[in-house]
Write a protein that holds these residues in place. Sequence first.
Motif, PDB file in Angstrom:
ATOM      1  N   PRO A  69       0.807  -1.031  -0.040  1.00  0.00           N
ATOM      2  CA  PRO A  69       0.128  -0.015   0.051  1.00  0.00           C
ATOM      3  C   PRO A  69       0.825   1.250   0.119  1.00  0.00           C
ATOM      4  O   PRO A  69       0.476   2.259  -0.762  1.00  0.00           O
ATOM      5  CB  PRO A  69      -0.746  -0.182   1.275  1.00  0.00           C
ATOM      6  CG  PRO A  69      -0.870  -1.334   1.585  1.00  0.00           C
ATOM      7  CD  PRO A  69       0.521  -2.004   1.072  1.00  0.00           C
ATOM      8  N   GLU A  70       1.905   1.155   0.717  1.00  0.00           N
ATOM      9  CA  GLU A  70       2.776   2.444   0.727  1.00  0.00           C
ATOM     10  C   GLU A  70       3.397   2.627  -0.634  1.00  0.00           C
ATOM     11  O   GLU A  70       3.810   3.643  -1.136  1.00  0.00           O
ATOM     12  CB  GLU A  70       3.764   2.392   1.945  1.00  0.00           C
ATOM     13  CG  GLU A  70       3.199   2.700   3.275  1.00  0.00           C
ATOM     14  CD  GLU A  70       2.319   3.927   3.391  1.00  0.00           C
ATOM     15  OE1 GLU A  70       2.865   4.749   3.133  1.00  0.00           O
ATOM     16  OE2 GLU A  70       1.395   3.807   3.944  1.00  0.00           O
ATOM     17  N   GLY A  71       4.011   1.513  -1.232  1.00  0.00           N
ATOM     18  CA  GLY A  71       4.441   1.688  -2.580  1.00  0.00           C
ATOM     19  C   GLY A  71       3.419   2.376  -3.538  1.00  0.00           C
ATOM     20  O   GLY A  71       3.973   3.297  -4.450  1.00  0.00           O
ATOM     21  N   LEU A  72       2.033   1.855  -3.501  1.00  0.00           N
ATOM     22  CA  LEU A  72       1.128   2.372  -4.472  1.00  0.00           C
ATOM     23  C   LEU A  72       0.861   3.974  -4.238  1.00  0.00           C
ATOM     24  O   LEU A  72       0.817   4.752  -5.149  1.00  0.00           O
ATOM     25  CB  LEU A  72      -0.067   1.687  -4.314  1.00  0.00           C
ATOM     26  CG  LEU A  72      -0.098   0.161  -4.875  1.00  0.00           C
ATOM     27  CD1 LEU A  72      -1.419  -0.818  -4.289  1.00  0.00           C
ATOM     28  CD2 LEU A  72      -0.055   0.309  -6.229  1.00  0.00           C
ATOM     29  N   ARG A  73       0.940   4.332  -2.990  1.00  0.00           N
ATOM     30  CA  ARG A  73       0.391   5.568  -2.526  1.00  0.00           C
ATOM     31  C   ARG A  73       1.699   6.414  -3.373  1.00  0.00           C
ATOM     32  O   ARG A  73       1.584   7.613  -3.499  1.00  0.00           O
ATOM     33  CB  ARG A  73       0.242   5.759  -1.127  1.00  0.00           C
ATOM     34  CG  ARG A  73      -0.077   7.130  -0.471  1.00  0.00           C
ATOM     35  CD  ARG A  73      -0.354   6.988   0.921  1.00  0.00           C
ATOM     36  NE  ARG A  73      -1.423   6.289   1.140  1.00  0.00           N
ATOM     37  CZ  ARG A  73      -1.480   5.114   1.713  1.00  0.00           C
ATOM     38  NH1 ARG A  73      -0.595   4.420   2.279  1.00  0.00           N
ATOM     39  NH2 ARG A  73      -2.968   4.533   1.832  1.00  0.00           N
ATOM     40  N   PHE A  74       2.916   5.972  -2.665  1.00  0.00           N
ATOM     41  CA  PHE A  74       4.129   6.623  -3.181  1.00  0.00           C
ATOM     42  C   PHE A  74       4.184   6.834  -4.902  1.00  0.00           C
ATOM     43  O   PHE A  74       4.367   8.137  -5.327  1.00  0.00           O
ATOM     44  CB  PHE A  74       5.372   6.038  -2.725  1.00  0.00           C
ATOM     45  CG  PHE A  74       6.663   6.799  -3.012  1.00  0.00           C
ATOM     46  CD1 PHE A  74       6.976   8.022  -2.596  1.00  0.00           C
ATOM     47  CD2 PHE A  74       7.613   6.191  -3.978  1.00  0.00           C
ATOM     48  CE1 PHE A  74       8.178   8.833  -3.061  1.00  0.00           C
ATOM     49  CE2 PHE A  74       8.784   7.139  -4.371  1.00  0.00           C
ATOM     50  CZ  PHE A  74       8.966   8.232  -3.724  1.00  0.00           C
ATOM     51  N   TRP A  75       3.930   5.866  -5.456  1.00  0.00           N
ATOM     52  CA  TRP A  75       3.811   6.006  -6.930  1.00  0.00           C
ATOM     53  C   TRP A  75       2.756   7.108  -7.303  1.00  0.00           C
ATOM     54  O   TRP A  75       3.171   7.746  -8.145  1.00  0.00           O
ATOM     55  CB  TRP A  75       3.438   4.869  -7.786  1.00  0.00           C
ATOM     56  CG  TRP A  75       3.569   4.844  -8.941  1.00  0.00           C
ATOM     57  CD1 TRP A  75       4.678   4.617  -9.910  1.00  0.00           C
ATOM     58  CD2 TRP A  75       2.224   4.865  -9.858  1.00  0.00           C
ATOM     59  NE1 TRP A  75       4.055   4.737 -11.352  1.00  0.00           N
ATOM     60  CE2 TRP A  75       2.584   4.877 -11.126  1.00  0.00           C
ATOM     61  CE3 TRP A  75       1.221   4.938  -9.590  1.00  0.00           C
ATOM     62  CZ2 TRP A  75       1.661   4.952 -12.293  1.00  0.00           C
ATOM     63  CZ3 TRP A  75       0.124   5.086 -10.623  1.00  0.00           C
ATOM     64  CH2 TRP A  75       0.552   5.172 -11.889  1.00  0.00           C
ATOM     65  N   ALA A  76       1.436   6.974  -6.845  1.00  0.00           N
ATOM     66  CA  ALA A  76       0.505   7.792  -7.281  1.00  0.00           C
ATOM     67  C   ALA A  76       0.741   9.260  -6.921  1.00  0.00           C
ATOM     68  O   ALA A  76       0.187  10.065  -7.513  1.00  0.00           O
ATOM     69  CB  ALA A  76      -0.828   7.141  -6.672  1.00  0.00           C
ATOM     70  N   THR A  77       1.365   9.461  -5.805  1.00  0.00           N
ATOM     71  CA  THR A  77       1.570  10.790  -5.296  1.00  0.00           C
ATOM     72  C   THR A  77       2.888  11.509  -5.829  1.00  0.00           C
ATOM     73  O   THR A  77       3.126  12.685  -5.497  1.00  0.00           O
ATOM     74  CB  THR A  77       1.316  10.943  -3.997  1.00  0.00           C
ATOM     75  OG1 THR A  77       2.260  10.137  -3.108  1.00  0.00           O
ATOM     76  CG2 THR A  77      -0.103  10.511  -3.568  1.00  0.00           C
ATOM     77  N   ASP A  78       4.159  10.764  -6.099  1.00  0.00           N
ATOM     78  CA  ASP A  78       5.063  11.267  -6.345  1.00  0.00           C
ATOM     79  C   ASP A  78       5.293  12.009  -7.665  1.00  0.00           C
ATOM     80  O   ASP A  78       5.054  11.385  -8.909  1.00  0.00           O
ATOM     81  CB  ASP A  78       6.066  10.224  -6.264  1.00  0.00           C
ATOM     82  CG  ASP A  78       7.521  10.784  -6.606  1.00  0.00           C
ATOM     83  OD1 ASP A  78       8.192  11.454  -5.851  1.00  0.00           O
ATOM     84  OD2 ASP A  78       8.185  10.453  -7.510  1.00  0.00           O
TER      85      ASP A  78
END
Length: 120
Positions: A69-78
């Motif tokens: 989940p943290e990887g998905l969130r980082f990809w989507a917001t970076d």
Amino acid sequence: MRARYAAEVTVSDGRRFASLGRVTVRNRRLALLWLRRQALRLANAHGCAVSDASPGDVRPVRFHGSDAPEGLRFWATDGRRQDDAIRALEAGFPLLFTVVDPAVGLSLTLAGWRGSPADL
């Protein structure tokens, strides 16, 4: 006819593969927007019920750890990763981003690509 774009979210446990959802849209920005929405929905649903689902959204996945989940969130917001993603689609390359839930060996892939309507 103008090129269309497709985006898909898939999941695999190393032996089986399943599509959680797919969309075909008229431009790369809409494909990336859909993938970002799905990434954030999946990340934010970690440990919670999904209440903001739209008809075109993917089915939720239960993650066993917080890395995916943290990887998905980082990809989507970076911003840099989003710039790289739109440039890849613009150049005609496929967009692939995969996160792994190491607790159970589950991998989830966000994919986007350009193709003619006949190819999709």
